[in-house]
Design a protein around this motif. Structure first.
Motif, PDB file in Angstrom:
ATOM      1  N   MET A   1      32.829 -15.212  14.315  1.00 45.55           N
ATOM      2  CA  MET A   1      31.839 -14.203  14.701  1.00 45.55           C
ATOM      3  C   MET A   1      30.453 -14.852  14.737  1.00 45.55           C
ATOM      4  SD  MET A   1      31.405 -10.488  12.961  1.00 45.55           S
ATOM      5  CE  MET A   1      30.493  -9.219  13.787  1.00 45.55           C
ATOM      6  N   CYS A  39      37.933 -10.484  12.627  1.00 50.53           N
ATOM      7  CA  CYS A  39      36.765 -11.031  13.334  1.00 50.53           C
ATOM      8  C   CYS A  39      37.001 -12.479  13.749  1.00 50.53           C
ATOM      9  CB  CYS A  39      35.537 -10.961  12.434  1.00 50.53           C
ATOM     10  SG  CYS A  39      35.724 -11.962  10.953  1.00 50.53           S
ATOM     11  N   ASP A  41      37.199 -15.004  11.508  1.00 53.98           N
ATOM     12  CA  ASP A  41      36.744 -15.903  10.443  1.00 53.98           C
ATOM     13  C   ASP A  41      37.852 -16.077   9.406  1.00 53.98           C
ATOM     14  OD1 ASP A  41      34.308 -16.099  11.644  1.00 53.98           O
ATOM     15  OD2 ASP A  41      33.372 -14.553  10.420  1.00 53.98           O
ATOM     16  N   SER A  66      27.193 -13.652   5.622  1.00 49.26           N
ATOM     17  CA  SER A  66      27.737 -12.499   4.908  1.00 49.26           C
ATOM     18  C   SER A  66      29.081 -12.829   4.264  1.00 49.26           C
ATOM     19  CB  SER A  66      27.873 -11.305   5.842  1.00 49.26           C
ATOM     20  OG  SER A  66      28.605 -11.683   6.975  1.00 49.26           O
ATOM     21  N   SER A  67      29.921 -13.582   4.967  1.00 49.78           N
ATOM     22  CA  SER A  67      31.203 -13.935   4.347  1.00 49.78           C
ATOM     23  C   SER A  67      30.978 -14.934   3.219  1.00 49.78           C
ATOM     24  CB  SER A  67      32.211 -14.461   5.365  1.00 49.78           C
ATOM     25  OG  SER A  67      31.617 -15.280   6.306  1.00 49.78           O
ATOM     26  N   HIS A 107      32.953  -5.591   6.257  1.00 49.17           N
ATOM     27  CA  HIS A 107      34.342  -6.057   6.337  1.00 49.17           C
ATOM     28  C   HIS A 107      34.489  -7.457   5.739  1.00 49.17           C
ATOM     29  CE1 HIS A 107      32.576  -7.986   9.869  1.00 49.17           C
ATOM     30  NE2 HIS A 107      33.513  -8.899   9.699  1.00 49.17           N
ATOM     31  N   CYS A 108      33.392  -8.208   5.624  1.00 44.49           N
ATOM     32  CA  CYS A 108      33.460  -9.550   5.021  1.00 44.49           C
ATOM     33  C   CYS A 108      33.899  -9.427   3.556  1.00 44.49           C
ATOM     34  CB  CYS A 108      32.108 -10.250   5.086  1.00 44.49           C
ATOM     35  SG  CYS A 108      31.354 -10.241   6.699  1.00 44.49           S
ATOM     36  N   LEU A 111      37.618  -9.097   3.491  1.00 42.15           N
ATOM     37  CA  LEU A 111      38.275 -10.401   3.658  1.00 42.15           C
ATOM     38  C   LEU A 111      38.251 -11.171   2.336  1.00 42.15           C
ATOM     39  CD1 LEU A 111      39.625 -12.550   5.458  1.00 42.15           C
ATOM     40  CD2 LEU A 111      37.344 -13.364   6.071  1.00 42.15           C
TER      41      LEU A 111
HETATM   42 FE1  FES Z   1      33.839 -12.549   9.866  1.00 42.04          FE
HETATM   43 FE2  FES Z   1      32.505 -11.178   8.169  1.00 42.04          FE
HETATM   44  S1  FES Z   1      31.878 -11.707  10.127  1.00 42.04           S
HETATM   45  S2  FES Z   1      34.361 -12.149   7.813  1.00 42.04           S
END
Ligand code: FES
Length: 137
Positions: A1, A39, A41, A66-67, A107-108, A111
């Protein structure tokens, strides 16, 4: 992303995005998981569990700030906890601890929670199969 500008992150989220804790693979571990989120990632978590406690933990991600912040906070929240407790860490707990993360990146945290849970589950399954092997001897 596409990467957001982490300079705009404030407070705890900004600190963890810019200076992530427990970042980089563990060479010595007994639980590991890698998950790619919707996304695109990917996040990895490694845990080193001793006497049921997550003594060492680390993560990497190819995602953006953010992740990175979510993986870092998840690792901090899990460290020193019983493995089952670390596995039960929820997305909302990570977000609450970070304080402020732009909504589109929540949502990160999911994950991070899912990958941490999978690494702890990997440890628990390895332990079970080890015990099974011992019983067969
Ligand atoms: Fe991919 Fe948050 S943008 S995990």
């Amino acid at each position: 992303m596409e990467c957001e500008d982490i300079e705009t992150f404030t407070g705890t989220a900004g600190e963890h995005a810019r200076n992530p804790h427990n970042h980089g693979p563990l060479s010595d571990f007994n639980g590991h998981a890698r998950i790619t989120g919707p996304c695109g990632d990917t996040m990895d978590f490694w845990v080193d569990v001793r006497n049921g406690i997550v003594e060492r933990i680390s993560f990497v991600t190819d995602g953006c700030g953010s992740s990175m912040a979510c993986g870092s906070m998840a690792s901090c929240l899990a460290k020193g906890k019983p493995c089952e407790e670390a596995a039960a860490l929820q997305q909302q707990e990570i977000l609450a601890a970070l304080g402020c993360l732009p909504g589109e990146f929540e949502h990160c945290a999911l994950l991070a929670a899912n990958t941490l849970k999978a690494a702890c589950t990997d440890y628990l399954e390895r332990r079970i199969s080890l015990n099974d092997d011992k019983r067969k001897e």
